[in-house]
Write an enzyme that holds these catalytic residues in place. Structure first.
Site, PDB file in Angstrom:
ATOM      1  N   TYR A 108       0.850  -1.206   0.000  1.00 27.90           N
ATOM      2  CA  TYR A 108       0.000   0.000   0.000  1.00 27.90           C
ATOM      3  C   TYR A 108       0.873   1.239   0.000  1.00 27.90           C
ATOM      4  O   TYR A 108       1.863   1.319   0.726  1.00 27.90           O
ATOM      5  CB  TYR A 108      -0.893   0.004   1.252  1.00 27.90           C
ATOM      6  CG  TYR A 108      -1.723   1.266   1.376  1.00 27.90           C
ATOM      7  CD1 TYR A 108      -3.017   1.313   0.873  1.00 27.90           C
ATOM      8  CD2 TYR A 108      -1.204   2.410   1.982  1.00 27.90           C
ATOM      9  CE1 TYR A 108      -3.774   2.474   0.960  1.00 27.90           C
ATOM     10  CE2 TYR A 108      -1.948   3.569   2.077  1.00 27.90           C
ATOM     11  CZ  TYR A 108      -3.242   3.595   1.569  1.00 27.90           C
ATOM     12  OH  TYR A 108      -3.984   4.736   1.660  1.00 27.90           O
ATOM     13  N   GLU A 196      -3.547   7.430  -4.226  1.00 27.33           N
ATOM     14  CA  GLU A 196      -3.519   6.168  -3.478  1.00 27.33           C
ATOM     15  C   GLU A 196      -3.319   4.994  -4.424  1.00 27.33           C
ATOM     16  O   GLU A 196      -4.073   4.823  -5.382  1.00 27.33           O
ATOM     17  CB  GLU A 196      -4.833   5.985  -2.710  1.00 27.33           C
ATOM     18  CG  GLU A 196      -4.832   4.760  -1.806  1.00 27.33           C
ATOM     19  CD  GLU A 196      -6.156   4.600  -1.060  1.00 27.33           C
ATOM     20  OE1 GLU A 196      -7.204   4.543  -1.724  1.00 27.33           O
ATOM     21  OE2 GLU A 196      -6.121   4.542   0.182  1.00 27.33           O
TER      22      GLU A 196
END
Ligand code: GDP
Ligand code: MN
Length: 392
Positions: A108, A196
């Site tokens: 992530y 993101e």
């Protein structure tokens, strides 16, 4: 402003961030053609302004162009309901067809503005593919944070620290460091409020690739990026939010409530929602008409609130500083008469021409109760809600 994954992917590509080969399709036929070009085995991804698609069938791996067509046809024209959408979901009007990768590890990586320190912060975690909120809740120590410097940017040694924290294989370290720096440039040069990558993947042959991309652009900086404005897809927006945008009103839909709130200013919005909660009710929305609302905008504001099917009662809490209470009152009366609204309203207005405003509302013949202040309005609201409950 939100943009689609396929649009975010194109921006990343321009900055040299590795992404899977992909094209966007609006029909099953196009999807099949693209899948054939890419080479058969592909992933079909619904293009909507929401994450969590994988869990609800919005991301599907297929083995052939024919299957890509079938999956695309099933998705196109449907509405996708994910954890991040309301119950009504969002329409799927495009699908992205991407090459599949052999994934060894899902990581992530994101960049957001940290308001407390006043700088972009890079967040990285080895726990990719799952929602970061879950990681933050259960294993907060697994999120690594590094702030960039608004003047200097993100240095190479910072980016390297992040890559190390992600635990990438030694041979992927320099590519990951470069990717982090490129991503930081995407963030700052496009005035993003969020970039993101979830998941950022390490492939079986140790390549690092941004498999999914979400970019949110800062509305207040959009004027500096006329080319990015064109990426807007209003169809992904709630229809009432779209109408509010067009009228330059700030409207926020809230799930599960039945009190429509009309206010001016963020402080009054918070106080109004707090007091609504305090009496055991919940706001269905709030609409901030801002400082200098004319009658036309007040009317539109009212119509938007009344068109929210969840609203059973309207609470108006206004401080008439720049806006005049009598003008607001006239707007409310005009809108209520025009739309033949039967909903009960509780109104408290203070400031310029407040008495005149209350008189206009009182003489309108509408189902309006005026209260001298917010606490008084809350009492009336509670009473009416009890009566509504008793009646049903
Ligand atoms: P989201 O659910 O909306 O966040 O959509 P993502 O694009 O993140 O996809 C969800 C999940 O699908 C990813 O976390 C991966 O596990 C999986 N996935 C997506 N593309 C591929 C691929 O090319 N190969 C494999 N093996 N899995 C994929
Ligand atoms: Mn994702």
């Amino acid at each position: 402003m939100n943009i689609h994954e396929y649009q975010a992917r194109e921006i990343l590509e321009k900055y040299g961030v590795p992404t899977p080969r992909a094209e966007v399709a609006s029909s099953g036929e196009e999807a099949e053609e693209i899948a054939t070009r890419i080479g058969g085995r592909v992933v079909v991804k619904a293009q909507v302004h929401a994450g969590g698609r994988g869990k609800v069938g919005g991301v599907k791996l297929v083995d052939s162009p024919e299957q890509a067509r079938e999956v695309a046809e099933a998705l196109l024209g449907s509405r996708l309901v994910t954890k991040q959408t309301g119950v009504a979901g969002v329409p799927v009007e495009k699908v992205m067809i991407a090459e599949t990768l052999d994934i060894k590890d899902e990581l992530y990586l994101s960049i957001v503005i940290d308001g407390d320190i006043g700088a972009p912060v890079v967040m990285a975690s080895t726990e990719g593919g799952v929602e970061i909120e879950e990681v933050a809740e259960n294993t907060p120590e697994k999120i690594f944070r590094v702030a960039g410097d608004p003047l200097i940017g993100l240095t190479t040694y910072h980016a390297r620290d992040i890559a190390l924290a992600l635990g990438v294989p030694a041979e992927s370290l320099s590519a990951t460091t470069k990717l982090i720096i490129d991503l930081y440039r995407v963030f700052t040069e496009n005035d993003c409020s969020l970039v993101e990558i979830n998941p950022l993947v390490i492939t079986e042959d140790n390549k690092i690739v941004a498999l999914d991309a979400k970019i949110t652009l800062e509305d207040d900086a959009l004027f500096r990026h006329p080319d990015l404005v064109d990426l807007r897809d209003a169809n992904q927006q709630d229809p009432l939010e779209r109408r509010a945008d067009a009228a330059d009103l700030a409207y926020v839909k809230l799930e599960g409530g039945r009190v429509g709130c009309m206010v001016n200013g963020a402080g009054l919005a918070m106080a109004t929602m707090d007091i609504t909660k305090t009496i055991g009710a919940s706001p269905a929305n709030f609409l901030d008409i801002g400082g200098s609302a004319d009658q036309e905008r007040i009317e539109e504001a009212f119509k938007i609130i009344m068109d929210d099917a969840d609203v059973e009662i309207i609470l108006v809490n206004l401080f008439a500083g720049i806006a005049r209470a009598d003008v607001v009152a006239q707007g409310i009366v005009a809108a209520a008469k025009e739309t033949n609204a039967q909903l009960p309203m509780v109104v408290t207005m203070r400031g310029t021409n407040a008495e005149e405003g209350a008189r206009i509302l009182g003489e309108s013949g509408l189902n309006i109760t005026s209260a001298p202040d917010l606490a008084g309005a809350a009492d009336v609201l509670k009473q009416i809600l009890l009566e509504l409950e008793g009646a049903s």
